[in-house]
Design a protein around this motif. Structure first.
Motif: not given
Length: 75
Positions: A1-7
């Motif tokens: 997962m990308k950092k933007t997805d987690i955010a």
């Protein structure tokens, strides 16, 4: 997962928690009145046993556990 997805997941979850808190705090029917609530009480349980009625419980009374055949079978 990308950092933007987690955010995005954290943002959506936190907004959901905030909305749930605001809705739950505004529900007035869940709050108790300031003077308390009166509840019904029951009478004291006694170990005294009263005798059953002789009109109903006697040796000539109908026994519902006995099979009764109305009419006769001609074999």
């Amino acid at each position: 997962m990308k950092k933007t997805d987690i955010a995005m997941i954290i943002l959506v979850a936190s907004l959901g928690v905030i909305v749930a808190y605001v809705v739950a705090s505004n529900l007035s029917f869940l709050k108790l009145p300031d003077n308390g609530v009166k509840v019904q009480t029951i009478r004291k349980i006694s170990s005294d046993v009263t005798q059953p009625s002789k009109d109903i419980f006697n040796d000539k009374a109908i026994n519902p556990t006995v099979e009764v055949i109305v009419g006769g079978e001609n074999g």
